[in-house]
Design a protein around this motif. Sequence first.
Motif, PDB file in Angstrom:
ATOM      1  N   ASP A 210      88.642   1.560 -66.835  1.00 41.34           N
ATOM      2  CA  ASP A 210      87.463   1.193 -66.046  1.00 41.34           C
ATOM      3  C   ASP A 210      86.180   1.194 -66.860  1.00 41.34           C
ATOM      4  O   ASP A 210      85.101   0.960 -66.323  1.00 41.34           O
ATOM      5  CB  ASP A 210      87.314   2.140 -64.853  1.00 41.34           C
ATOM      6  CG  ASP A 210      86.925   3.553 -65.275  1.00 41.34           C
ATOM      7  OD1 ASP A 210      87.227   3.928 -66.435  1.00 41.34           O
ATOM      8  OD2 ASP A 210      86.324   4.279 -64.468  1.00 41.34           O
ATOM      9  N   GLY A 211      86.280   1.485 -68.180  1.00 40.20           N
ATOM     10  CA  GLY A 211      85.099   1.525 -69.035  1.00 40.20           C
ATOM     11  C   GLY A 211      84.502   2.907 -69.216  1.00 40.20           C
ATOM     12  O   GLY A 211      83.584   3.086 -70.024  1.00 40.20           O
ATOM     13  N   SER A 212      84.981   3.896 -68.490  1.00 36.93           N
ATOM     14  CA  SER A 212      84.504   5.267 -68.685  1.00 36.93           C
ATOM     15  C   SER A 212      84.990   5.793 -70.034  1.00 36.93           C
ATOM     16  O   SER A 212      86.036   5.384 -70.533  1.00 36.93           O
ATOM     17  CB  SER A 212      85.014   6.185 -67.565  1.00 36.93           C
ATOM     18  OG  SER A 212      84.511   5.775 -66.310  1.00 36.93           O
ATOM     19  N   ALA A 246      81.631   5.425 -66.049  1.00 35.22           N
ATOM     20  CA  ALA A 246      81.051   4.112 -65.763  1.00 35.22           C
ATOM     21  C   ALA A 246      80.947   3.905 -64.257  1.00 35.22           C
ATOM     22  O   ALA A 246      81.851   4.294 -63.506  1.00 35.22           O
ATOM     23  CB  ALA A 246      81.923   3.015 -66.384  1.00 35.22           C
ATOM     24  N   LYS A 247      79.873   3.297 -63.824  1.00 33.33           N
ATOM     25  CA  LYS A 247      79.737   2.976 -62.401  1.00 33.33           C
ATOM     26  C   LYS A 247      80.648   1.798 -62.075  1.00 33.33           C
ATOM     27  O   LYS A 247      80.804   0.872 -62.870  1.00 33.33           O
ATOM     28  CB  LYS A 247      78.293   2.635 -62.070  1.00 33.33           C
ATOM     29  CG  LYS A 247      77.345   3.814 -62.238  1.00 33.33           C
ATOM     30  CD  LYS A 247      75.924   3.442 -61.866  1.00 33.33           C
ATOM     31  CE  LYS A 247      74.992   4.640 -62.029  1.00 33.33           C
ATOM     32  NZ  LYS A 247      73.584   4.318 -61.665  1.00 33.33           N
ATOM     33  N   LEU A 270      79.752  10.207 -60.027  1.00 32.70           N
ATOM     34  CA  LEU A 270      79.311   8.819 -59.957  1.00 32.70           C
ATOM     35  C   LEU A 270      78.301   8.583 -61.074  1.00 32.70           C
ATOM     36  O   LEU A 270      77.232   9.186 -61.079  1.00 32.70           O
ATOM     37  CB  LEU A 270      78.670   8.511 -58.604  1.00 32.70           C
ATOM     38  CG  LEU A 270      78.011   7.131 -58.492  1.00 32.70           C
ATOM     39  CD1 LEU A 270      79.048   6.029 -58.623  1.00 32.70           C
ATOM     40  CD2 LEU A 270      77.255   6.995 -57.185  1.00 32.70           C
ATOM     41  N   GLY A 271      78.631   7.704 -62.015  1.00 24.76           N
ATOM     42  CA  GLY A 271      77.698   7.369 -63.085  1.00 24.76           C
ATOM     43  C   GLY A 271      77.144   8.598 -63.768  1.00 24.76           C
ATOM     44  O   GLY A 271      75.936   8.754 -63.899  1.00 24.76           O
ATOM     45  N   THR A 272      78.020   9.478 -64.197  1.00 21.49           N
ATOM     46  CA  THR A 272      77.625  10.829 -64.591  1.00 21.49           C
ATOM     47  C   THR A 272      78.112  11.190 -65.982  1.00 21.49           C
ATOM     48  O   THR A 272      79.159  10.740 -66.415  1.00 21.49           O
ATOM     49  CB  THR A 272      78.192  11.839 -63.569  1.00 21.49           C
ATOM     50  OG1 THR A 272      77.663  11.538 -62.279  1.00 21.49           O
ATOM     51  CG2 THR A 272      77.827  13.265 -63.912  1.00 21.49           C
ATOM     52  N   VAL A 273      77.345  12.031 -66.681  1.00 19.03           N
ATOM     53  CA  VAL A 273      77.726  12.581 -67.980  1.00 19.03           C
ATOM     54  C   VAL A 273      77.918  14.081 -67.802  1.00 19.03           C
ATOM     55  O   VAL A 273      76.995  14.784 -67.373  1.00 19.03           O
ATOM     56  CB  VAL A 273      76.649  12.308 -69.049  1.00 19.03           C
ATOM     57  CG1 VAL A 273      77.051  12.909 -70.390  1.00 19.03           C
ATOM     58  CG2 VAL A 273      76.408  10.804 -69.193  1.00 19.03           C
TER      59      VAL A 273
END
Length: 406
Positions: A210-212, A246-247, A270-273
């Motif tokens: 998913d791109g994460s 990745a979102k 969600l969209g998190t590091v």
Amino acid sequence: MDKMTRPPKEILLRYFRGACQPHEQELVELYLSMDTDKDYIEACIAEAWDQLPAREDTSPDGPGLEKFMREFEQRKKTVIQLPPDHGAVHGSRFRPAVWMKVAAAVLLLAGGIALLTYKTNVHTPAAQLAQQEAILPGSEKAVLTLADGSTVSLSEAKRGEIALQEGLAVEKTADGEIVYRATGTAAIKPGAFNKVATPKGGQYRITLPDGSVAMLNAASSLSYPVHFGEKERRVKMTGEVYFEIAKATGSNNKRIPFFVQTEKQEIEVLGTVFNVNAYADEAHQLTTLVEGSVRLKSEIDNSYTVLKPGERAAVGTSVMVSPANIKQELAWVNGNFVFQREALGSILRKISRWYDLEVACPPELANITFTGKVSRSQPLSAVVAMIAATGKINVQLKERRIIVTK
């Protein structure tokens, strides 16, 4: 700064003279970054100045020393006004603590003395030191288990496409990272999973379908679907993994939540590091949030906890939230060991995983705290020297076993 974490005076003097060893430099720079013991530091600077050779003013209280001190203080004030560094985001490295560079810069003004390198440690017998230096740090290595059960050694695989499965090509980039690329040549089958596992002495970075991005520390694993669904994205992990999520949105334009499952907790992001430390031999599982937000569900008592950036949750028999020391807890992502008043037992477990060693430490010594910093790219000898420099314990190495005594 208490006396426990203050470096020995002779090391400070060597640092200000520009003559300390690399592991000593790491220790002093971390100490200076804490901005404490001002009078003591200035006294050491003055004494170091008095020991410097070939300077214009030989008087310990003359204008040369005053200029030396003014330059030091001015640079220090400039650094203190800088905003804090909250850690690595989107794969970046931490900014160096500028405070750490001040003394070296002042030394250039005082006499142009270069930092010295070292080859031996005078406090360690030659045979013991040679054995320590022969034990090298961990490296980029992991095993990928594909959906059909076959395995690929990622450290040995050549660059380019290494597998084709479920409409996805698994590729190894020029930087050694694993990425997934859609090919559209096969039908998507639900339930197909891949798993990346690192051994002791290994780490690896992958980009999920998913791109994460996920970076695995030593002795860790991450299981994930070859294709994420429209309702949720869910992975399972052991050990320690740093995530940049990745979102993603589904066909209905609603966000697709991402879940990280460990033995003791479920983390929704969600969209998190963030970083998750879930080693089985640690008393707590730690989730450290760098940016974004996460919600934790404890598998122990089914309670929910929401973290804010800069916070850490420790999950054991209960959930405890506290301010996070981002630089210390994410130091491994940036290639360092950073210990700030950390218990020896915890330090030894980290060393054991990264250098693939066994450790033996009496319980009464395991709670002694240490402060220090050293690159994870250094041989074992540099880490041992950092700990032994405090004079609190003796460290011996027999084959691949570290033995700690008083």
